[in-house]
Design a protein around this motif. Structure first.
Motif, PDB file in Angstrom:
ATOM      1  N   LEU A   1     -85.523 -15.895 -32.411  1.00  0.00           N
ATOM      2  CA  LEU A   1     -85.949 -16.847 -33.439  1.00  0.00           C
ATOM      3  C   LEU A   1     -84.763 -17.586 -34.048  1.00  0.00           C
ATOM      4  CD1 LEU A   1     -88.684 -14.622 -35.112  1.00  0.00           C
ATOM      5  CD2 LEU A   1     -89.076 -16.720 -33.787  1.00  0.00           C
ATOM      6  N   ARG A   2     -83.655 -16.888 -34.207  1.00  0.00           N
ATOM      7  CA  ARG A   2     -82.463 -17.544 -34.764  1.00  0.00           C
ATOM      8  C   ARG A   2     -81.938 -18.615 -33.809  1.00  0.00           C
ATOM      9  NH1 ARG A   2     -76.913 -15.548 -35.285  1.00  0.00           N
ATOM     10  NH2 ARG A   2     -77.616 -13.572 -34.389  1.00  0.00           N
TER      11      ARG A   2
ATOM     12  N   LYS B   1     -84.313 -21.647 -33.893  1.00  0.00           N
ATOM     13  CA  LYS B   1     -84.143 -22.382 -35.152  1.00  0.00           C
ATOM     14  C   LYS B   1     -82.898 -23.261 -35.113  1.00  0.00           C
ATOM     15  CE  LYS B   1     -85.562 -22.927 -39.504  1.00  0.00           C
ATOM     16  NZ  LYS B   1     -86.916 -23.414 -39.868  1.00  0.00           N
ATOM     17  N   GLN B   2     -81.857 -22.757 -34.486  1.00  0.00           N
ATOM     18  CA  GLN B   2     -80.592 -23.496 -34.441  1.00  0.00           C
ATOM     19  C   GLN B   2     -80.588 -24.586 -33.374  1.00  0.00           C
ATOM     20  OE1 GLN B   2     -77.918 -20.235 -33.766  1.00  0.00           O
ATOM     21  NE2 GLN B   2     -77.712 -19.735 -35.935  1.00  0.00           N
TER      22      GLN B   2
ATOM     23  N   PRO C   1     -84.931 -26.911 -33.369  1.00  0.00           N
ATOM     24  CA  PRO C   1     -85.627 -26.753 -34.660  1.00  0.00           C
ATOM     25  C   PRO C   1     -87.021 -27.356 -34.699  1.00  0.00           C
ATOM     26  CG  PRO C   1     -83.857 -28.374 -34.823  1.00  0.00           C
ATOM     27  CD  PRO C   1     -83.692 -27.692 -33.503  1.00  0.00           C
TER      28      PRO C   1
ATOM     29  N   ALA D   1     -91.375 -15.010 -37.577  1.00  0.00           N
ATOM     30  CA  ALA D   1     -91.434 -16.450 -37.326  1.00  0.00           C
ATOM     31  C   ALA D   1     -91.898 -17.196 -38.566  1.00  0.00           C
ATOM     32  CB  ALA D   1     -92.368 -16.736 -36.154  1.00  0.00           C
TER      33      ALA D   1
ATOM     34  N   ALA E   1     -89.150 -17.455 -41.024  1.00  0.00           N
ATOM     35  CA  ALA E   1     -88.147 -18.444 -40.604  1.00  0.00           C
ATOM     36  C   ALA E   1     -88.717 -19.860 -40.580  1.00  0.00           C
ATOM     37  CB  ALA E   1     -87.618 -18.076 -39.219  1.00  0.00           C
ATOM     38  N   ASP E   2     -89.999 -20.008 -40.938  1.00  0.00           N
ATOM     39  CA  ASP E   2     -90.672 -21.309 -40.949  1.00  0.00           C
ATOM     40  C   ASP E   2     -90.697 -21.936 -39.548  1.00  0.00           C
ATOM     41  OD1 ASP E   2     -92.134 -23.288 -42.236  1.00  0.00           O
ATOM     42  OD2 ASP E   2     -90.363 -24.505 -42.670  1.00  0.00           O
ATOM     43  N   ILE E   3     -90.966 -21.095 -38.543  1.00  0.00           N
ATOM     44  CA  ILE E   3     -91.098 -21.560 -37.163  1.00  0.00           C
ATOM     45  C   ILE E   3     -92.572 -21.449 -36.776  1.00  0.00           C
ATOM     46  CG2 ILE E   3     -90.436 -21.180 -34.756  1.00  0.00           C
ATOM     47  CD1 ILE E   3     -87.854 -19.879 -35.760  1.00  0.00           C
TER      48      ILE E   3
END
Length: 281
Positions: free
Chosen positions: A152-153, A156-157, A160, A196, A199-201
């Motif tokens: 997930l990180r 996100k990077q 996005p 998720a 992390a707002d995914i």
């Protein structure tokens, strides 16, 4: 079809584009005929050169709605793109049972996993000229403990705007108990969804498509079950393909891929979608 019920738009996603040319051909054929609207690409596969990417882009461009994602790969018999990735087995990723066991025992290095996934995301960007629409995982490795946070990180990077695939079903518990493989995905996905969301995914609200490939069941029967109760935005995973020597050398799922392709390409499939008020467009 129930004319009073609204159409449900779902994703029908073919995994493993890039694993072998026969799989690529089958996936492109189905996209071109409107029988798929998503595929996830294995950038560590043996059949993911520029020609295969261009062919996929051309057929997807002619589809009213086709998403192309990254099929993040962390299990054998594939090899990492990062030089110092560990643990490995003979230079390959660990087999998925060992990867899952290592994650449950907290023996993985999330930073190495994160670095590998960033490189795979970068490889997709280089091949396609853009970030993936979504990111999922080969053999559902994105759901495993320790892997999921690194996954997930990295998304996100590096991507996005992408959504990610969770593997939990939307059916009542009583209906879910009869499928052990899918039940494991339900359990793993509960934590994945929480992380998720934090992390707002975005992720698919429900999942279907897991079954015991070794039993070679009737895929038409399975597809009826997969569509039953699947909500708007739900995702059905599939593995269509034509068997070739490369596929045989890399994956135990062979002839059942041809069964899946045959059904999805057949005249039986569109009426099933209509009867369930489901659309891929």
């Amino acid at each position: 079809m129930n004319d009073t019920a609204p159409l449900r738009r779902i994703w029908l996603c073919a995994d493993d584009y890039g694993i072998a040319e026969g799989v690529n051909q089958a996936i492109r054929d189905l996209i071109g005929h409107g029988r798929l609207n998503a595929t996830s690409v294995m950038v560590v596969g043996t059949a993911i050169g520029r020609d295969e990417v261009k062919a996929l882009q051309v057929v997807a461009a002619g589809s009213p709605r086709c998403a192309i994602g990254l099929h993040a790969t962390l299990t054998a018999p594939f090899r990492p793109l990062t030089m110092h990735f560990r643990p490995t087995d003979g230079g390959m990723f660990l087999p998925f049972p060992q990867l899952l066991r290592s994650g449950l025992l907290r023996r993985l290095d999330p930073e190495m996993i994160h670095a590998e996934l960033k490189v795979q995301l970068g490889a997709f960007q280089e091949l396609f000229g853009r970030a993936p629409d979504f990111v999922d995982g080969h053999q559902h490795a994105q759901l495993f403990p320790q892997v999921r946070d690194a996954f997930l990180r990295a998304v996100k990077q590096a991507a996005p705007g992408a959504w990610v695939r969770q593997g939990g079903r939307a059916q009542p518990l009583a209906q879910r108990l009869g499928a052990p493989k899918a039940l494991v995905l339900d359990i793993l996905s509960a934590q994945f969804r929480k992380r998720a969301a934090k992390a707002d995914i975005p992720f698919n609200p429900a999942f279907a498509g897991a079954y015991d490939f070794s039993r070679r069941p009737d895929f038409a029967v399975l597809m009826r079950q997969f569509l039953d109760g699947l909500p708007e935005g739900g995702l059905v995973m599939c593995h269509p393909g034509f068997v070739d020597d490369t596929l045989k050398s890399l994956d135990p799922l062979t002839s059942q891929r041809e069964n899946e392709h045959a059904y999805l390409a057949s005249s039986q499939f569109p009426p099933l979608l209509a009867a369930n008020n489901v659309t891929l467009s």
